[in-house]
Design a protein around this motif. Structure first.
Motif, PDB file in Angstrom:
ATOM      1  N   UNK A 275      -7.884  -8.232  -5.985  1.00 53.48           N
ATOM      2  CA  UNK A 275      -8.978  -8.162  -5.006  1.00 53.48           C
ATOM      3  C   UNK A 275      -8.726  -9.072  -3.812  1.00 53.48           C
ATOM      4  N   UNK A 276      -8.101 -10.235  -4.043  1.00 54.90           N
ATOM      5  CA  UNK A 276      -7.931 -11.225  -2.983  1.00 54.90           C
ATOM      6  C   UNK A 276      -6.512 -11.276  -2.424  1.00 54.90           C
ATOM      7  N   UNK A 277      -5.598 -10.478  -2.970  1.00 60.89           N
ATOM      8  CA  UNK A 277      -4.211 -10.498  -2.501  1.00 60.89           C
ATOM      9  C   UNK A 277      -4.091  -9.810  -1.147  1.00 60.89           C
ATOM     10  N   UNK A 278      -3.579 -10.482  -0.113  1.00 58.43           N
ATOM     11  CA  UNK A 278      -3.454  -9.858   1.210  1.00 58.43           C
ATOM     12  C   UNK A 278      -2.477  -8.688   1.226  1.00 58.43           C
ATOM     13  N   UNK A 279      -1.440  -8.754   0.402  1.00 63.43           N
ATOM     14  CA  UNK A 279      -0.482  -7.645   0.359  1.00 63.43           C
ATOM     15  C   UNK A 279      -1.113  -6.420  -0.283  1.00 63.43           C
ATOM     16  N   UNK A 280      -1.769  -6.626  -1.412  1.00 69.63           N
ATOM     17  CA  UNK A 280      -2.372  -5.510  -2.142  1.00 69.63           C
ATOM     18  C   UNK A 280      -3.481  -4.837  -1.348  1.00 69.63           C
ATOM     19  N   UNK A 281      -4.301  -5.632  -0.675  1.00 67.53           N
ATOM     20  CA  UNK A 281      -5.449  -5.077   0.043  1.00 67.53           C
ATOM     21  C   UNK A 281      -5.076  -4.443   1.378  1.00 67.53           C
ATOM     22  N   UNK A 282      -3.823  -4.590   1.790  1.00 63.29           N
ATOM     23  CA  UNK A 282      -3.388  -3.950   3.039  1.00 63.29           C
ATOM     24  C   UNK A 282      -2.360  -2.850   2.789  1.00 63.29           C
ATOM     25  N   UNK A 284       0.279  -2.627   0.571  1.00 64.83           N
ATOM     26  CA  UNK A 284       1.662  -2.899   0.178  1.00 64.83           C
ATOM     27  C   UNK A 284       1.875  -2.496  -1.286  1.00 64.83           C
ATOM     28  N   UNK A 285       3.120  -2.516  -1.708  1.00 64.46           N
ATOM     29  CA  UNK A 285       3.456  -2.190  -3.096  1.00 64.46           C
ATOM     30  C   UNK A 285       2.974  -3.284  -4.041  1.00 64.46           C
ATOM     31  N   UNK A 286       3.019  -4.521  -3.590  1.00 64.05           N
ATOM     32  CA  UNK A 286       2.705  -5.663  -4.448  1.00 64.05           C
ATOM     33  C   UNK A 286       1.274  -5.620  -4.973  1.00 64.05           C
ATOM     34  N   UNK A 287       1.151  -5.820  -6.273  1.00 64.48           N
ATOM     35  CA  UNK A 287      -0.131  -6.062  -6.930  1.00 64.48           C
ATOM     36  C   UNK A 287       0.110  -7.191  -7.919  1.00 64.48           C
ATOM     37  N   UNK A 334      10.935  -4.764  -3.868  1.00 64.86           N
ATOM     38  CA  UNK A 334      10.042  -4.655  -2.717  1.00 64.86           C
ATOM     39  C   UNK A 334       8.748  -5.428  -2.946  1.00 64.86           C
ATOM     40  N   UNK A 335       8.167  -5.274  -4.124  1.00 66.47           N
ATOM     41  CA  UNK A 335       6.908  -5.958  -4.424  1.00 66.47           C
ATOM     42  C   UNK A 335       7.089  -7.470  -4.413  1.00 66.47           C
ATOM     43  N   UNK A 583       6.912 -14.500   7.954  1.00 65.35           N
ATOM     44  CA  UNK A 583       6.871 -14.608   9.413  1.00 65.35           C
ATOM     45  C   UNK A 583       8.211 -14.202  10.017  1.00 65.35           C
ATOM     46  N   UNK A 584       9.286 -14.331   9.224  1.00 63.18           N
ATOM     47  CA  UNK A 584      10.631 -14.042   9.722  1.00 63.18           C
ATOM     48  C   UNK A 584      11.180 -12.729   9.180  1.00 63.18           C
ATOM     49  N   UNK A 585      10.440 -12.096   8.234  1.00 62.41           N
ATOM     50  CA  UNK A 585      10.894 -10.834   7.654  1.00 62.41           C
ATOM     51  C   UNK A 585      10.181  -9.639   8.253  1.00 62.41           C
ATOM     52  N   UNK A 586       8.885  -9.808   8.570  1.00 59.96           N
ATOM     53  CA  UNK A 586       8.109  -8.698   9.102  1.00 59.96           C
ATOM     54  C   UNK A 586       7.508  -7.846   8.002  1.00 59.96           C
ATOM     55  N   UNK A 587       6.518  -7.033   8.358  1.00 57.21           N
ATOM     56  CA  UNK A 587       5.854  -6.135   7.423  1.00 57.21           C
ATOM     57  C   UNK A 587       6.307  -4.708   7.704  1.00 57.21           C
ATOM     58  N   UNK A 588       6.759  -4.044   6.656  1.00 59.65           N
ATOM     59  CA  UNK A 588       7.303  -2.704   6.830  1.00 59.65           C
ATOM     60  C   UNK A 588       6.319  -1.612   6.419  1.00 59.65           C
ATOM     61  N   UNK A 589       5.362  -1.932   5.551  1.00 54.19           N
ATOM     62  CA  UNK A 589       4.438  -0.906   5.058  1.00 54.19           C
ATOM     63  C   UNK A 589       3.001  -1.384   5.167  1.00 54.19           C
ATOM     64  N   UNK A 590       2.084  -0.421   5.222  1.00 53.08           N
ATOM     65  CA  UNK A 590       0.665  -0.736   5.204  1.00 53.08           C
ATOM     66  C   UNK A 590       0.164  -1.374   6.486  1.00 53.08           C
ATOM     67  N   UNK A 591      -1.105  -1.760   6.465  1.00 50.00           N
ATOM     68  CA  UNK A 591      -1.727  -2.431   7.596  1.00 50.00           C
ATOM     69  C   UNK A 591      -1.254  -3.871   7.661  1.00 50.00           C
ATOM     70  N   UNK A 592      -1.144  -4.403   8.857  1.00 49.26           N
ATOM     71  CA  UNK A 592      -0.686  -5.783   9.005  1.00 49.26           C
ATOM     72  C   UNK A 592      -1.766  -6.757   8.543  1.00 49.26           C
ATOM     73  N   UNK A 593      -1.353  -7.719   7.740  1.00 47.57           N
ATOM     74  CA  UNK A 593      -2.280  -8.725   7.222  1.00 47.57           C
ATOM     75  C   UNK A 593      -2.941  -9.480   8.367  1.00 47.57           C
ATOM     76  N   UNK A 594      -2.152  -9.829   9.381  1.00 53.08           N
ATOM     77  CA  UNK A 594      -2.678 -10.590  10.517  1.00 53.08           C
ATOM     78  C   UNK A 594      -3.751  -9.806  11.262  1.00 53.08           C
ATOM     79  N   UNK A 595      -3.609  -8.489  11.328  1.00 53.14           N
ATOM     80  CA  UNK A 595      -4.595  -7.652  12.014  1.00 53.14           C
ATOM     81  C   UNK A 595      -5.924  -7.643  11.259  1.00 53.14           C
ATOM     82  N   UNK A 596      -5.840  -7.580   9.933  1.00 50.04           N
ATOM     83  CA  UNK A 596      -7.058  -7.588   9.115  1.00 50.04           C
ATOM     84  C   UNK A 596      -7.827  -8.886   9.324  1.00 50.04           C
TER      85      UNK A 596
END
Length: 646
Positions: A275-282, A284-287, A334-335, A583-596
């Motif tokens: 519920x609180x993971x920024x990757x999962x809620x945007x 991403x594969x990670x849960x 990836x996750x 910050x140095x890898x970038x986000x490849x999938x899903x909505x950007x965490x920073x935008x949320x």
């Protein structure tokens, strides 16, 4: 008065009924059922206990300080504080069930003992009457709570609980409800009735069926989680030290430690981490929940001595697949590398699971063995090795900035060493923050100097799992502090503060270091006060959850304007997306965490967004251009908020 007396006598007459006698056949049957239940429980628990025990020993584990462990156990287990605080309504329901189990401990023991004529609580005595009545109150609370929790998990089903539900978990909830109802019903029947016999055996069978179901369901946490909470590592998100030249991190089952295995089996699948993971809620594969369950599934399938790789291991779905024994396809490379290491998962977990050491351990295994191939990661590591900073710029750029700002070189006579860090020394906006903070220090009359040469603390390498690069940077940093005779350090970056103060300990003890928010808050009465402007403050993960610094930056913001809180704040603050080297890898999938997060901050209507981390500042600077509208809020670090009034 007469009416009151009648009511008191009526209440006193309500006594828990139990069968007056048990035949030899009934006693033999009870003993056989108890033995079968206990044997089935141990038989199902044994493989789990064996996997935990056969896992690799945690070389850096220490019981000290025991007092702190006892306090955490009392607060988090007995008081259920974390369970209630983070999810109040379902949390109090869970707490009632737990406390009800504690209240029923003597009741259950006496119940079974009564079946063999060894009952030790007299129903007619004062103590027995009081205790059984006390347990009756808890039976009501537990019955209501377990019914509500059943409805939540199987009917309303919040998405973070998962798409699939365990049938066995539902059966256990039903058995708990039967235990409570059958106990309460015994207050309203006679000792010599057929009904009391039926209720007694119903209660007994529910209890004996319940026990062997525990090991292979999420309810195993009833047995393991108290131990898991007590044995947690000493600090939040503590990354264990690698032992010897053959330790590369979590590569295969043989690398899983006893604490990791214990935590994997303790997961209650509540989904708070998800519920609180920024990757999962945007998207991403990670849960994080599935990472922990993936480790559990791996242990059940391959065991703790396996050489089978942890990451990228795929197992076909079979008849044995269930929410408690899931397909392990989420233990993917990836996750593992989508984690921002914000710590929200670990902070939320009510049963002591420490996700970050597992996540970083998986990254270590992939990076240190060369299994992870990423062009951005390779570029970052080369920049850290060759240039000594994450941005890959020449040290001459830092020297030019120091000369332009006329910063004194630290020579041992100044009170503070001002740590620039990669962002403060090379990033244009980071330099603005450093320059303004230096103005604040000068205004306060605090003497400071900067190191002539400075390398990155190694934070991105540490979180991404490159121990070789991190170790060399940590050793270089410690040597630089020693040569310059530094006693106290102040930094604008909470990542630098955390890494120097905590992660460098593997290589030596660094001088005392504090964040610039703590420094400015200490001198708040000497800084000018400003009014009018509304400022929403964003809690950086590495300052808040990692170091428990919440009020100091707010004190600085409050002096610079009118403080506004975002919907998610303090320990529930949402990540900016920069941590963990991302910050140095970038986000490849899903909505950007920073935008949320930027949308949440803009939604407050505040005129200015206040930050206390140069990484957060950088992430929001880019995000506001996309989500801030025609007139986005001003973005300033707390040092800049203070410096503008000087």
């Amino acid at each position: 008065m007469a009416a009151v007396g009648f009511e008191m006598r009526a209440l006193a007459s309500i006594v828990l009924a139990e069968p007056l006698r048990f035949s030899v056949v009934e006693m033999v049957l009870l003993l056989l059922l108890c033995a079968a239940s206990a044997a089935m429980f141990l038989w199902r628990l044994w493989p789990i206990a064996s996997n935990i025990w056969r896992s690799k020993k945690d070389a850096d584990f220490s019981f000290a300080p025991v007092g702190r462990r006892v306090w955490v156990f009392v607060w988090e287990v007995l008081c259920q504080a974390k369970v209630i605080r983070q999810r109040p309504l379902p949390g109090i329901a869970h707490a009632f069930v737990f406390w009800g189990f504690l209240a029923f401990a003597l009741v259950s023991l006496n119940h079974l003992a009564t079946g063999v004529r060894l009952g030790f609580l007299q129903h007619a005595g004062f103590v027995g009457t009081f205790y059984f009545g006390f347990a009756g109150i808890w039976a009501v609370l537990v019955a209501i709570s377990i019914a509500g929790l059943f409805w939540r998990r199987f009917i309303s089903r919040p998405r973070w609980l998962g798409e699939k539900v365990s049938v066995e978990s539902g059966v256990i909830a039903g058995l708990i409800f039967v235990l409570m109802v059958s106990y309460l019903a015994a207050f309203f029947v006679a000792d010599d009735s057929v009904a009391v016999q039926l209720l007694w055996w119903t209660h007994t069978l529910a209890l004996l069926i319940f026990l062997p179901l525990i090991p292979h369901t999420k309810h195993l946490h009833l047995v393991l989680s108290p131990l898991t909470v007590f044995l947690k590592r000493g600090e939040f998100s503590q990354i264990p030290k690698l032992e010897g030249d053959e330790d590369f991190g979590l590569v295969a089952g043989k690398d899983l430690t006893q604490i990791i295995s214990l935590q994997a089996y303790s997961c209650v699948e509540c989904g708070r981490c998800t519920e609180h993971c920024p990757a999962s809620t945007t998207g991403k594969v990670l849960n994080p929940k599935e990472i922990v369950l993936g480790v559990r599934s791996y242990l059940n399938t391959f065991g703790p001595a396996s050489e089978t790789p942890l990451l990228n291991e795929m197992r076909e779905e079979s008849a044995n697949t269930s929410p408690d024994n899931p397909v392990a396809n989420y233990l993917s490379m990836e996750a593992a590398f989508e984690c921002t290491t914000c710590g929200a998962c670990e902070y939320q977990c009510p049963v002591g699971v420490e996700h970050l050491p597992i996540m970083v351990g998986l990254r270590r295994g992939a990076v240190n063995t060369g299994a992870w191939e990423d062009r951005y990661g390779t570029k970052l590591f080369l920049a850290l090795e060759k240039q000594g900073n994450a941005l890959g710029l020449s040290a001459l750029e830092r020297e030019k900035f120091i000369a332009k700002q006329e910063f004194p070189i630290f020579d041992g006579s100044q009170e503070y060493c001002l740590w620039l860090g990669c962002m403060g020394g090379y990033d244009p906006k980071g330099r603005e923050i450093i320059a303004d903070f230096a103005r604040v220090m000068r205004y306060l009359g605090t003497s400071f100097g900067v190191l002539k040469k400075e390398k990155c603390t190694g934070d991105p390498a540490r979180r991404l799992g490159n121990d070789l690069v991190f170790g060399s940077l940590a050793e270089a940093g410690l040597k630089a502090f020693e040569q310059a005779q530094v006693k106290k350090i102040v930094a604008i970056c909470p990542h630098c503060v955390r890494t120097i103060a905590t992660d460098w300990r593997e290589y030596g003890i660094a001088p005392e270091i504090e964040h610039h928010s703590e420094f400015m808050a200490r001198f708040a009465d000497k800084l000018p006060k400003q009014k009018g402007e509304s400022i929403v403050y964003h809690d950086p993960c590495y300052l808040g959850r990692y170091q428990d610094v919440y009020e100091e930056p707010r004190a600085v913001v409050a002096a610079a304007g009118s403080l506004v809180e975002a919907e998610r704040n303090h320990e529930r603050s949402f990540c900016c997306g920069a941590g963990g080297g991302l910050a140095f890898l970038g986000e490849e999938t899903g909505e950007r965490v920073s935008h949320v997060r930027a949308k949440e901050l803009v939604a407050t209507g505040a005129q200015t967004i206040g930050t206390a981390c140069p990484f957060c500042n950088t992430m929001f600077r880019d995000a506001l251009g996309a989500v801030g509208g025609e007139q986005p809020p001003q973005l300033l670090d707390i040092a800049q908020l203070t410096a503008r009034a000087l």
